[in-house]
Design a protein around this motif. Structure first.
Motif, PDB file in Angstrom:
ATOM      1  N   UNK A 191       0.832  -1.205   0.000  1.00 34.80           N
ATOM      2  CA  UNK A 191       0.000   0.000   0.000  1.00 34.80           C
ATOM      3  C   UNK A 191       0.872   1.263   0.000  1.00 34.80           C
ATOM      4  N   UNK A 192       1.864   1.320   0.898  1.00 32.35           N
ATOM      5  CA  UNK A 192       2.698   2.524   0.947  1.00 32.35           C
ATOM      6  C   UNK A 192       3.532   2.655  -0.324  1.00 32.35           C
ATOM      7  N   UNK A 193       3.945   1.545  -0.908  1.00 33.00           N
ATOM      8  CA  UNK A 193       4.691   1.582  -2.167  1.00 33.00           C
ATOM      9  C   UNK A 193       3.851   2.255  -3.256  1.00 33.00           C
ATOM     10  N   UNK A 194       2.559   1.917  -3.317  1.00 30.28           N
ATOM     11  CA  UNK A 194       1.672   2.524  -4.312  1.00 30.28           C
ATOM     12  C   UNK A 194       1.459   4.010  -4.022  1.00 30.28           C
ATOM     13  N   UNK A 195       1.369   4.378  -2.750  1.00 30.99           N
ATOM     14  CA  UNK A 195       1.237   5.789  -2.388  1.00 30.99           C
ATOM     15  C   UNK A 195       2.471   6.570  -2.845  1.00 30.99           C
ATOM     16  N   UNK A 196       3.648   6.020  -2.594  1.00 28.38           N
ATOM     17  CA  UNK A 196       4.883   6.679  -3.016  1.00 28.38           C
ATOM     18  C   UNK A 196       4.944   6.842  -4.526  1.00 28.38           C
ATOM     19  N   UNK A 197       4.600   5.784  -5.239  1.00 27.77           N
ATOM     20  CA  UNK A 197       4.611   5.857  -6.703  1.00 27.77           C
ATOM     21  C   UNK A 197       3.603   6.900  -7.201  1.00 27.77           C
ATOM     22  N   UNK A 198       2.438   6.976  -6.562  1.00 29.21           N
ATOM     23  CA  UNK A 198       1.431   7.949  -6.967  1.00 29.21           C
ATOM     24  C   UNK A 198       1.891   9.382  -6.754  1.00 29.21           C
TER      25      UNK A 198
END
Length: 426
Positions: free
Chosen positions: A92-99
């Motif tokens: 989840x945090x990986x996707x937030x960072x990428x976003x």
């Protein structure tokens, strides 16, 4: 007697340690980047004090979901496979960072997007922290547990203090570089966690009501005065004396060193923490652990006070190095006491309580720092917090004599610690 097996000789623990280190570096680097961007966007339309208040609210945005979810997350960590909890939240945090990286690259980043990201990070951290902390003891034999706990604590503390320096320095190179690196570190954390095979975990107590089991974690902390003292001391000192949230203000408007200087300021605490961690890896703390924790907390508060009044960039960095080293001593002692004094079937819930206080001291501390800075100015806020932290430490030394009497980390060697036989088994 055979020497206990070193945790790094166990493949599952090596993967866990690398996952926790890389994930913590990424998470704290992401936090400093978000803070810098919030402050930069806010300063386009606000003065320093109003922007400081908004910067503090980023911490509140992370703390609120963590505060609301903590009673549940500890129970989840004691009931669900801890590996999958970490895997899901890391993703989840990986996707937030990428976003956020994409929005920054597209020049479409807004304050609402940054605050939404902070809320999602708070939700993920609420579940990740107790699962990470409770998982480490499941990966090693009991005789290796003290070393595993210390090494696990080092990974978290070094990552949490060194991460901001990574974020600041990379952001100074280019925002895209910072976000790409942070996202890559989350990928490493996720992949290494996926390599950990099945591990033993206490069976979920399905015959107990969830609310009763949740309250047991808080009750255990309340009754074990040594654990209570260690947790609450860190809570109030870092809540009052934490200056990390105000680093963007010092870098931009007080020391005038920009994003690159921000990275160096954040690196100061990382250098201090890493140096202390390396020392403990060769010379583990064995005696008078409680007194040493109290001394370290006083040193931390004095160092933060020095940073607050400094107008010299080298002196500011030096003060943060000392603060990082002292903080590492405090966390090393606190985490070891908590883990070694907590039975495995309650470790997730007690770790959740510990994480709640850590988050209260960090994220809620950011909100407190922002609020004080909006009223007293950034320098006044840091100075007032440092003085208050010294007073709290002296008060805790008197209110909790168990801390001063704690000689070693081994429960049988402790003096005047209330037995917890009734709490150890649900």
């Amino acid at each position: 007697m055979d020497k206990p097996l070193h945790p790094f000789r166990i493949a599952n623990f090596r993967a866990y340690w690398l996952s926790r280190l890389s994930g913590t570096i990424a998470q704290t680097a992401l936090a400093i980047v978000i803070g810098w961007q919030v402050y930069g966007l806010a300063r386009q339309t606000m003065d320093v004090r109003d922007a400081a208040f908004l910067l503090g609210m980023i911490g509140a945005a992370q703390f609120v979901p963590l505060f609301l979810l903590t009673p549940i997350t500890g129970l989840v960590a004691d009931s669900v496979d801890r590996r999958w909890i970490v895997r899901a939240t890391t993703a989840l945090i990986m996707l937030v960072s990428a976003g956020l990286g994409f929005l920054t690259w597209a020049e479409a980043l807004t304050l609402p997007a940054l605050f939404c990201a902070a809320v999602l990070i708070g939700i993920a951290r609420a579940f990740t922290g107790p699962a990470y902390s409770a998982l480490a003891p499941n990966l090693v034999p009991r005789e290796s547990l003290p070393t595993a706990i210390a090494i696990s604590s080092i990974a978290w503390q070094v990552g949490s203090i060194a991460g901001p320096s990574v974020g600041g320095l990379l952001y100074a190179i280019h925002p895209d570089v910072a976000y790409a690196t942070v996202t890559g570190l989350f990928v490493v954390a996720l992949l290494t966690m996926l390599t950990i095979g099945p591990v033993p975990q206490p069976p979920a107590q399905k015959d107990r009501r969830p609310l009763v089991r949740i309250l047991e974690g808080f009750s255990y902390v309340r009754r074990n005065r040594l654990v209570l003292a260690a947790i609450t001391l860190d809570l109030f000192v870092v809540l009052l004396a934490g200056a990390t949230a105000l680093l963007p203000i010092y870098a931009r408007d007080i020391l005038h060193v920009g994003a690159q200087g921000l990275g160096l300021l954040a690196a100061g605490m990382g250098i201090g923490a890493a140096t202390t961690a390396i020392w403990f890896s060769f010379r583990p703390m064995k005696s008078n652990v409680g007194v040493k924790m109290l001394i370290a907390v006083i040193v931390f508060a004095v160092a933060i006070l020095t940073f607050g009044i400094s107008t010299s960039f080298p002196l500011s960095v030096a003060a943060l190095i000392v603060a990082g080293g002292a903080d590492m001593v405090s966390v090393y002692v606190r985490q070891s006491l908590i883990q070694l004094h907590t039975p495995d079937e309650m470790r997730g819930r007690v770790s959740a309580v510990s994480q709640l206080t850590i988050s209260a001291s960090n994220e809620l501390g950011e909100a407190e720092s922002g609020l004080l800075a909006s009223l007293l100015g950034p320098v006044g806020a840091v100075v007032a917090g440092g003085c208050a932290a010294i007073v709290v430490t002296l008060a805790w030394a008197r209110l909790f004599p168990e801390l001063k009497r704690a000689r070693t980390f081994d429960p049988p060697d402790m003096l005047q610690v209330e037995p917890q036989h009734g709490e150890a088994k649900p």
